[in-house]
Scaffold this active site. Sequence first.
Site, PDB file in Angstrom:
ATOM      1  N   ASP A 174      -0.603  -6.252  10.113  1.00  0.00           N
ATOM      2  CA  ASP A 174       0.749  -6.438   9.613  1.00  0.00           C
ATOM      3  C   ASP A 174       0.710  -6.878   8.151  1.00  0.00           C
ATOM      4  O   ASP A 174      -0.303  -7.394   7.663  1.00  0.00           O
ATOM      5  CB  ASP A 174       1.475  -7.487  10.458  1.00  0.00           C
TER       6      ASP A 174
ATOM      7  N   GLU B 287       0.845  -4.693   2.814  1.00  0.00           N
ATOM      8  CA  GLU B 287       1.175  -4.259   1.443  1.00  0.00           C
ATOM      9  C   GLU B 287       0.752  -5.231   0.335  1.00  0.00           C
ATOM     10  O   GLU B 287       0.523  -4.735  -0.770  1.00  0.00           O
ATOM     11  CB  GLU B 287       2.674  -3.941   1.323  1.00  0.00           C
TER      12      GLU B 287
ATOM     13  N   ASP C 293       9.699  -2.803   8.879  1.00  0.00           N
ATOM     14  CA  ASP C 293      10.743  -3.483   9.650  1.00  0.00           C
ATOM     15  C   ASP C 293      12.118  -2.923   9.334  1.00  0.00           C
ATOM     16  O   ASP C 293      12.995  -3.607   8.789  1.00  0.00           O
ATOM     17  CB  ASP C 293      10.708  -4.985   9.363  1.00  0.00           C
TER      18      ASP C 293
END
Length: 815
Positions: free
Chosen positions: A400, A403, A473
């Site tokens: 997760d 980035e 998300d």
Amino acid sequence: MKRIHMLLIVASTVTANCFGQSFQKTTTGIKTVVQDLNIEIECYGPGLARIKKWPVGTGFSKQSLAVVKKPLENQFTVAEKKNEIAVKTAGLVIVLNTADGAIRFTTPQNTVLMAEKAAGAAFKPFKDIGTQTYSVKQTFSLEPDEAIYGLGILQNGKMSQRNQEVMMIQNNTWDFVTFFQSVKGYGIYWDNYSPTKFTDNNAGTSFDSEVGDGIDYYFIYGKNADGVVAGMRDLTGQVPMFPLWTYGFWQSKERYKTQQETVGVVKKYRELKVPLDGIIQDWQYWGNNYQWNAMDFISPDFPDAKKMVHDIHGLNAHLSVSIWASFGPMTKPYRELDKKGMLFNFKTWPESGREIWPPDLTYPSGVRVYDAYHPEARDIYWKYLNQGVFSLGVDAWWMDSSEPDHLSQKPEDMDTKTYLGSFRKVRNAFPLVTVGGVYTNQRKVTDDKRVFILTRSGFAGQQRYGSSVWSGDVNSSWESLRNQVPAGLNFTLTGNPNFNSDIGGFFAGAYNTRFNGGSGAQNKQFQELYVRWLQYAAFTPMMRSHGTDVPREIYQFGQQGEPVYDAIASFIRLRYSLLPYIYSTSWAVTKNQSSFMRALVMDFAADKKVWDMKHEYMFGQSILVAPVVDPQYTPEKIVRTNENSGWNQNTDNNKEEGKTTDFTQPKSVKVYLPQGAQWYDFWTNQRHAGGQEIEKTTTIATIPLYVKAGGIIPVGPDVQYAEEKKWDALTIKVFPGANGAFTLYEDEFDNYNYEKGVYTEIPFQWNDKSQTLTIDARKGKYDGMIEARTFNIVLPDGKQKSVTYTGKKIVVSMK
């Protein structure tokens, strides 16, 4: 910057011709100087070239993070005439105008593919944490009606990426790849990792990067979209195989809070006899936020993680756990990385040590991102992941915030020093290096278990690291669903074939209001959205249910016999029935550089109507998918969330009542069937000509699906998990109207022995004129392969024939 004409004279320079031009020929291309710019052209393949430009008097040397291919030596010729130097390979001509420095690319037959704008190279002095460098820009000239694709996972709802400006800085829901390809059969990879602005307008098409010692890009001529994808993978890395089980159904949510709950979900699916292969354990199995990403089951809610893994495996399912690119101050990885100066100081998620929203900043979490650019830091990361989780038998990784989350966005944050220079310089490549660290290190430990990484961000070359990138998300809305289709197709067209999204969207708090008798999973608006999203996801590389606010397990939506429950169950089962087709397509992706999700322009470029078609695509070579992306039974709920600011905690309980929702009523949608093929309705076997729009009747349990004439689709057994039954009795659906071919691929399903040739291929060929199906001799072998099997061949008109296949060629007449 002053522009002057210069003549480069060096010892190894080729003798200038009568026009006074000069260049240096190298083993891989040429070097020259035009108007105070060094220009180098290097040949990497018959249709692949690298262009470098940098100011005279400066140096330019770079080890690419994305490119793994080396230039080829002596695979070109050079011709020179007035104001032009032409570098020719077997499949491409690169022509440099020595008057203005602009380059154009043509075919060997002199068809112009693309050209730089005159004076299209720009260098602006820039000081990067004390080092003098440049901001760099290159502008290209495209034809007015030329469609282009790529740039990454973009939530802009566009298929063709013309006429826009995009600021490319990795974030939660937009994943950027500095690459586009054209309907004309070429692609451009801009090899720069700093914040980059892509612009396409009347002035031209450009990449403009904040930091770069030079302009550095690759031109790929592949003749068509598949060829460009193959060229991009040749340049940046090939795609490894995933385990068979990863193509089954995955269940997840934010988050299962105890060991018992996680195992209980798998048990419930088994009790209901609904297929399931993957369960995901989201965050905080490690405890509180100060222990963020300890990569260890130290929460008291998970008292025996080894038993949990054992129990899940005993139910014939697989476990993936959440891991992040950051660490809390009370963790072992944090302490070791901190001592070595391998942690960044900018704000990341979670900001607070308390799990509340909004964050309580009086109790800062102290969580910090690690320097994934540092090879030693990547090894330290793996050391703790291996000791704390992998050693337990965990099957896959959910990486997760890869980035990574960068919350403050202060300009000075970009001055953060990394192993490779400023964060600014390498910012967009963070997901590539952090995912690559896990893949590379796991491969060192074992080849008995294939690496599978679900991750939130991607960059060029990441396809080589066993990763499937999800779209972040996104909120739970029809607009978001509509956006996912072109987002996934454009990402695929960058060479990254493995895309997925949260089924139902992540932020679903807006549906915790009553609508027609229920809220959450009983809210009819959410039910319709979820079913349509799941139907779309059945035809993406990974079928994964996940989100917050509203649980997504099938039993939350009702029970067997009810329309919504049955629609969900039927598409999960449909997914499993197609596993032989999907797994064979996976092999085509690995071996032949193919793609799972295929924008219609990939197969029907001659049909201009599909150039900008964003809600239809091919799944594999044969199945056309037209997901329903607009509500048919309930009013569309407009949802707005800020995916980058944290949780959507909408708990508004205001009632939203409307007319009674009847999911049993038939509806209809319009579908375009591309020119160049005939099409069979997947549900009815009705045959249609291509090049027309038709109206298709749908139900809550169906979406428009069509099979291209000539298609061959193997259908597998009814199973509860991917490897429950052998493929010793497969139905082979053949769709006449054109010749067709398909290769059925099998191996040991979860190791890397296939890299050593341990697998089998069974080629099928349909001859439409003779109405015969040739099943060629089996190629290859592996321990435990099926020696003898039954193929039940079925045509759309109901005609069928059953044959026994023992590995030898047989020809089956279907007249």
